[in-house]
Design a protein around this motif. Structure first.
Motif, mmCIF file in Angstrom:
data_model
loop_
_atom_site.group_PDB
_atom_site.id
_atom_site.type_symbol
_atom_site.label_atom_id
_atom_site.label_comp_id
_atom_site.label_asym_id
_atom_site.label_seq_id
_atom_site.Cartn_x
_atom_site.Cartn_y
_atom_site.Cartn_z
ATOM 1 N N GLU A 99 6.812 -94.961 -0.219
ATOM 2 C CA GLU A 99 6.858 -93.618 0.648
ATOM 3 C C GLU A 99 5.618 -92.819 0.139
ATOM 4 O OE1 GLU A 99 7.190 -91.042 2.995
ATOM 5 O OE2 GLU A 99 9.314 -92.598 2.998
ATOM 6 N N GLU A 100 5.020 -92.218 1.194
ATOM 7 C CA GLU A 100 3.716 -91.358 0.888
ATOM 8 C C GLU A 100 4.080 -90.093 1.268
ATOM 9 O OE1 GLU A 100 0.548 -92.764 3.370
ATOM 10 O OE2 GLU A 100 0.596 -94.888 2.425
ATOM 11 N N ASP A 101 5.236 -89.695 1.704
ATOM 12 C CA ASP A 101 5.340 -88.405 2.111
ATOM 13 C C ASP A 101 5.939 -87.456 0.920
ATOM 14 O OD1 ASP A 101 6.350 -85.818 3.263
ATOM 15 O OD2 ASP A 101 7.291 -86.497 4.834
ATOM 16 N N ALA A 124 10.612 -85.177 -2.489
ATOM 17 C CA ALA A 124 11.279 -84.306 -3.306
ATOM 18 C C ALA A 124 12.454 -83.792 -2.742
ATOM 19 C CB ALA A 124 10.123 -82.720 -3.059
ATOM 20 N N LYS A 125 12.949 -84.076 -1.585
ATOM 21 C CA LYS A 125 14.222 -83.494 -0.906
ATOM 22 C C LYS A 125 14.999 -84.867 -1.278
ATOM 23 C CE LYS A 125 13.389 -79.858 1.787
ATOM 24 N NZ LYS A 125 14.263 -78.716 1.494
ATOM 25 N N PHE A 126 14.466 -85.847 -1.201
ATOM 26 C CA PHE A 126 15.329 -87.128 -1.580
ATOM 27 C C PHE A 126 15.389 -87.266 -3.057
ATOM 28 C CE2 PHE A 126 15.462 -91.736 -2.817
ATOM 29 C CZ PHE A 126 16.303 -92.151 -2.261
ATOM 30 N N SER A 127 14.552 -86.886 -3.899
ATOM 31 C CA SER A 127 14.886 -86.676 -5.301
ATOM 32 C C SER A 127 16.017 -85.750 -5.593
ATOM 33 C CB SER A 127 13.592 -86.188 -6.008
ATOM 34 O OG SER A 127 13.582 -86.364 -7.454
ATOM 35 N N ARG A 128 15.955 -84.781 -4.975
ATOM 36 C CA ARG A 128 17.206 -83.595 -5.194
ATOM 37 C C ARG A 128 18.417 -84.283 -4.863
ATOM 38 N NH1 ARG A 128 19.062 -79.851 -1.200
ATOM 39 N NH2 ARG A 128 19.954 -77.851 -2.060
ATOM 40 N N LEU A 144 14.437 -93.599 -12.666
ATOM 41 C CA LEU A 144 13.154 -93.652 -13.401
ATOM 42 C C LEU A 144 11.990 -93.666 -12.442
ATOM 43 C CD1 LEU A 144 14.393 -96.487 -15.964
ATOM 44 C CD2 LEU A 144 13.962 -93.873 -16.415
ATOM 45 N N GLN A 145 12.236 -94.182 -11.233
ATOM 46 C CA GLN A 145 10.932 -94.317 -10.232
ATOM 47 C C GLN A 145 10.575 -92.658 -9.995
ATOM 48 O OE1 GLN A 145 10.963 -97.250 -6.707
ATOM 49 N NE2 GLN A 145 13.090 -97.575 -7.746
ATOM 50 N N LEU A 146 11.959 -92.067 -9.791
ATOM 51 C CA LEU A 146 11.303 -90.775 -9.361
ATOM 52 C C LEU A 146 11.019 -89.558 -10.496
ATOM 53 C CD1 LEU A 146 14.722 -90.197 -7.141
ATOM 54 C CD2 LEU A 146 12.315 -90.500 -6.443
ATOM 55 N N ASP A 183 3.848 -86.252 -8.447
ATOM 56 C CA ASP A 183 4.087 -85.252 -7.977
ATOM 57 C C ASP A 183 5.149 -84.598 -8.955
ATOM 58 O OD1 ASP A 183 5.595 -83.177 -6.132
ATOM 59 O OD2 ASP A 183 3.714 -83.649 -5.109
ATOM 60 N N ASP A 184 4.864 -83.362 -9.582
ATOM 61 C CA ASP A 184 5.864 -82.581 -10.411
ATOM 62 C C ASP A 184 7.082 -82.060 -9.718
ATOM 63 O OD1 ASP A 184 3.882 -82.728 -12.312
ATOM 64 O OD2 ASP A 184 3.284 -80.537 -12.034
#
Length: 949
Positions: free
Chosen positions: A290-292, A297-301, A341-343, A348-349
């Motif tokens: 995923e490049e976006d 960031a939303k998916f990580s949340r 772990l991937q996230l 990207d911070d």
């Protein structure tokens, strides 16, 4: 001071509201505005201006809404009924005007209008305007300008009634509670349906409206029935929108709100697991592709929310003493760690920061679990040591955040100093040294060398420690905790051996001898069996020259342990599963020619089949029930071991390519007679059935000759559970092989159906809920089986049952009609309508099955109207609404196949027989003839809602 007094303020005055624009920057305008708000009748002028669209100036319109807002907020109680009615009419007329405008109002005007709508709703919903939402929905329909105002109004209502950040008085809290209760009872299902329609209708043409709707769903899901949203159709729609660039971030936020809804911990675990499975299947776990970064960031949340929800569920279940459910929640947590772990290591911070909460919560869970497991079996000193390690882990994590370089240096120093003197050090020192190395993989991101790539200096430090670990002789330390820590760390850093494969032979020996699989501790042997399988899966390409030696060394661990030998086995049957899978991986992925692979696989499986034949013969003659159970258990293990070896095959290394087809065919030949064993049928049938499922995948068409005999045995003396588990096997064969199995299906169809009918007709006690549930599940499985046949294009299987006895087909058809109408089970009903729709498509045309058009008019059409009219058909239930959609699609299909003849039948015969008025009859027929199926679905829901009032 305004020259016009309150008493003379009227439309006929020379006052023009457009002057406000001129005065907007002056102090006198503000004074004048306050005077107008306090006026007794000025608001009526503003109301009329809004209703009639008198002014085009944006600031004037905004001002009018402000005056109206003030009147509703502070003076509503003092208005007469006629004045309150004027406000309602003003808002609806203004909204109606928006529907006819080619351009929408400016956003600030729409927002203000939504606030006024919301204020009016709060004041009047419980008293004068209970149909607020129905009036709104019926007016706006799917007009984009109207839908925009509708969604803004919903968000404004959320701010007034639900938002917990706004402080409310006790009276307002009571009022808001009554409003929410009223909405749940009266309108929420309709609102949810409107959201579904909006999300589907506008995702391509108006993404901004779709995003608004997603925000509404996320806001309301916290206090409405979750089942209305967390269902297949809604979640699938949200997932589809996560793949649309303009919508994916909002869809992610919406799923986050769904996951965060407070609920029972067991149900929350199931919800999160279900959502994760769908997300993973859809490819969203492939973070590296995923490049976006904004979406990530939303998916990580979202992942953080799912993870923390699972942690909370585990905490509640563990405290409540529900061990089984807590274990399931813990397993669910563990499966999310790779994604975590991937996230966490993402460059990207924002992405990594959003997952930190889950990370800390999970580490805390690990500490609690490890502490609980160890303290219960240790003395006071060792318990204190566990607590010390717990504190050490916290320190390690904090140091990794502040200075990863310092952490790496400190761990390296402690590790090397301890390992140099491991022969004389205490087990606690040695275990902590190895544990520190293990913990580095969790504390340091990949960029700091945790995966032996990236910064050379950091990578080198980790490589040095791993080299020291595997070459120091430490694997022979005589303490179970050190042994376990050694193997855990070796597998944790198995990528090290890709860089330095020369260490593989020595480590392999530690797995295979008294240090690992033959350790004196059953706990170590059990854990090493699993870790060994992981080690081999990663490094099998570097083991080609050792394969036959490894197989020879583990041969005794692969032996089936019959119940009469009396000697305790080194490994449990569960542990042996990992060893059989490991052996399969070594054989299949080796570089030997196919002939050699076949020979090795045969030598692996022949002892199982030989033992199986002997034990099956003993079981058939055994009379003691306890020994019967032990023998059946052993036979089931044999089948399970053979099945586990097949997990080594993949798309690239198939059974056929490895020359192993004949070996597994022989296994099938050996195992199938167990199906006719007169005792312990349940466990034996379950084991052989599972093996058949696996062979359908591995052997493909080679399995087909075995299916008829297997089916014949499994259909004898069936119970409900036997049939329920057999049907998925037949469905799998049907879906995979289609025309290849048509003759067999035609032969087995009626015996299977009659066996199902016989079980369903058996009498049971009225209060026997278990029996009732078994029958319900069997009935569902039966209908699913019929659906599989019809949807696989194999209608001849059903049609040809009538060649010898037409009553067979009729009997099946009538069970489908009965399932659609008579049983209050929306899941089964939905399946039945899907079947009926497909049968109409296949047989309902001019060249279809003889006599079927008559069946359509006599039975299918009545089913489509009688089922929704049943008292048990709950139109507020989300699953039932899905059933109604399939019912509507069945009517649509009848019209497609029969054309004007069907419309004439409804107009002249059927609907008049139900006492439906000519006007409504005409309306139904018109909607049926429209091409858009969504219009029909919505209409049919409204039709039956009115009919049931």
């Amino acid at each position: 001071m305004c020259p016009f007094s309150n008493s003379c303020f009227s439309l006929c005055s020379c006052f023009s509201l457009s002057l406000l624009l001129f005065l907007s920057l002056s102090a006198s305008a503000m004074v004048y505005f306050e005077q107008l708000k306090e006026s007794q009748d000025a608001w009526e002028v503003c109301a009329e201006a809004l209703a009639k669209g008198i002014y085009s100036d944006d600031h004037v319109k905004f001002f009018c809404f402000q005056v109206l807002e003030h009147q509703i907020k502070y003076r509503h109680g003092g208005l007469s009924p006629a004045q309150q009615q004027l406000i309602r009419e003003t808002l609806m007329k203004w909204l109606q005007g928006q529907l006819m405008n080619s351009q929408p109002e400016k956003p600030f005007i729409r927002n203000k209008a939504a606030q006024v709508f919301a204020l009016t709703f709060v004041m009047e919903y419980l008293t004068h305007w209970p149909k607020f939402f129905f009036d709104l929905l019926s007016l706006v329909g799917l007009n984009p300008h109207g839908v925009d105002v509708y969604l803004r109004t919903l968000m404004a209502i959320d701010a007034e009634v639900v938002d917990r950040d706004i402080l409310h008085s006790p009276e307002e809290v009571r009022r808001n509670t009554l409003i929410k209760d009223g909405m749940r009872e009266q309108v929420i299902p309709s609102l949810v349906e409107s959201w579904y329609q909006i999300l589907g209708a506008y995702q391509q043409s108006h993404p901004e409206i779709t995003c608004q709707c997603l925000e509404v769903v996320g806001a309301y899901v916290s206090w409405i029935d979750l089942n209305l949203i967390a269902n297949d159709r809604f979640v699938n729609l949200l997932l589809s929108q996560m793949s649309v660039e303009d919508l994916r971030e909002e869809a992610c936020d919406c799923l986050f709100e769904i996951v965060n809804k407070g609920m029972d911990p067991t149900d929350k675990t199931k919800l999160v697991e279900s959502l994760c499975q769908v997300l993973q299947s859809a490819g969203f776990f492939n973070v590296d592709q995923e490049e976006d970064v904004d979406f990530l960031a939303k998916f990580s949340r979202l992942v953080n929310g799912m993870g923390q929800s699972l942690v909370l569920s585990w905490t509640k279940l563990a405290k409540g003493g529900d061990v089984k459910a807590a274990a399931e929640a813990l397993r669910a947590l563990e499966t999310k760690v790779p994604l975590l772990l991937q996230l966490l290591v993402h460059d990207d911070d924002d992405i990594s920061a959003n997952i930190v909460g889950f990370c800390y919560d999970y580490l805390n869970v690990l500490k609690q679990v490890r502490y609980t497991l160890l303290v219960g079996n240790m003395g006071e000193d060792e318990a204190m040591f566990v607590e010390y390690r717990k504190q050490l882990k916290m320190l390690l994590d904090r140091l990794a955040q502040v200075s990863p370089d310092l952490l790496l240096e400190a761990v390296g120093r402690v590790f090397n100093n301890t390992i140099q003197r491991w022969q004389t050090a205490s087990f606690m020192e040695v275990e902590v040294a190895i544990r520190l190395l293990y913990m580095l993989g969790e504390a340091l991101p990949a960029s700091h060398g945790a995966h032996f790539s990236g910064d050379t200096a950091k990578t080198s430090a980790l490589q040095d420690m791993m080299r020291t670990l595997v070459s120091s002789g430490l694997s022979g330390y005589q303490h179970t905790s050190v042994s376990l820590e050694f193997f855990e760390t070796v597998v944790r850093y198995d990528k090290f051996f890709l860089v330095e494969p020369q260490h593989i032979p020595n480590v392999l020996m530690s797995f295979l001898d008294h240090r690992g699989l033959r350790h004196s501790s059953p706990k170590v042997r059990s854990r090493v069996a699993y870790l060994f399988s992981r080690f081999v899966k990663t490094l099998h390409k570097h083991m080609n020259s050792f394969i036959e030696d490894i197989l020879s060394r583990i041969q005794d661990l692969l032996e089936l342990a019959p119940p009469e030998n009396g000697f305790p086995a080194l490994l449990t049957s569960d542990d042996q599963l990992f060893i059989f899978e490991t052996a399969g991986v070594l054989i299949v992925h080796g570089e030997s020619p196919a002939e050699r692979k076949q020979a090795l696989m045969r030598s692996l499986l022949t002892p199982l089949t030989d033992a199986f034949r002997l034990l099956l013969a003993k079981l058939a003659s055994e009379r003691e029930e306890e020994r019967q159970a032990a023998l059946a258990d052993c036979l089931s293990h044999a089948v399970g071991f053979a099945s586990r070896t097949s997990k080594a095959f993949s798309n690239k290394q198939t059974v056929k390519q490895c020359g192993c087809t004949e070996v597994y065919r022989d296994c099938l030949q050996t195992f199938l007679p167990a199906l006719s064993c007169p005792v312990q049928r349940g466990s034996l049938r379950s084991a052989v059935r599972s093996f058949l499922h696996r062979m359908i995948i591995c052997l493909e068409e080679e399995v087909l000759p075995f299916v008829p005999a297997a089916s014949e045995h499994m259909l004898k003396d069936c119970e409900a559970k036997d049939l329920q588990e057999f049907i998925p096997l037949i469905s799998q064969i049907t879906a995979k092989f289609k025309d290849q199995v048509s003759p067999f299906l035609q032969q087995v169809f009626m015996p299977l159906v009659l066996a199902i009918f016989e079980v369903l007709c058996r009498p049971a006690e009225d209060n026997d809920q278990a029996a009732a549930l078994e029958k319900q599940m069997l009935r569902r499985s039966y209908f699913t089986f019929i659906q599989t046949i019809t949807s696989s294009g194999m209608n001849e299987v059903l049609a040809n049952q009538g060649v010898e006895n037409i009553k067979n087909v009729e009997r099946v058809l009538f069970t489908i009609i009965q399932g659609a109408v008579d049983f209050p089970d929306p899941i089964a009903q939905k399946t039945c309508f899907i079947i009926l729709s497909k049968l109409v498509e296949l047989w309902g045309g001019k060249d279809g099955m003889a006599g079927f058009p008559d069946f359509i008019y006599k039975h299918i059409v009545p089913a489509c109207f009688l089922a929704p009219l049943k008292p048990s058909f709950d139109l507020t239930d989300a699953q039932t609404v899905l059933t109604l959609s399939e019912c509507a699609l069945t009517l649509k299909m009848i019209h497609l196949r029969r054309g004007p003849e069907f419309i004439q039948y409804l107009q002249q015969e059927y609907l008049p027989s139900l006492q439906v008025s000519p006007e409504i009859t005409q309306e139904v027929c018109q909607v049926l003839q429209q091409p858009d199926a969504k219009v029909l679905k919505n209409y049919m829901k409204a039709f039956f809602q009115r009919a049931k009032l």
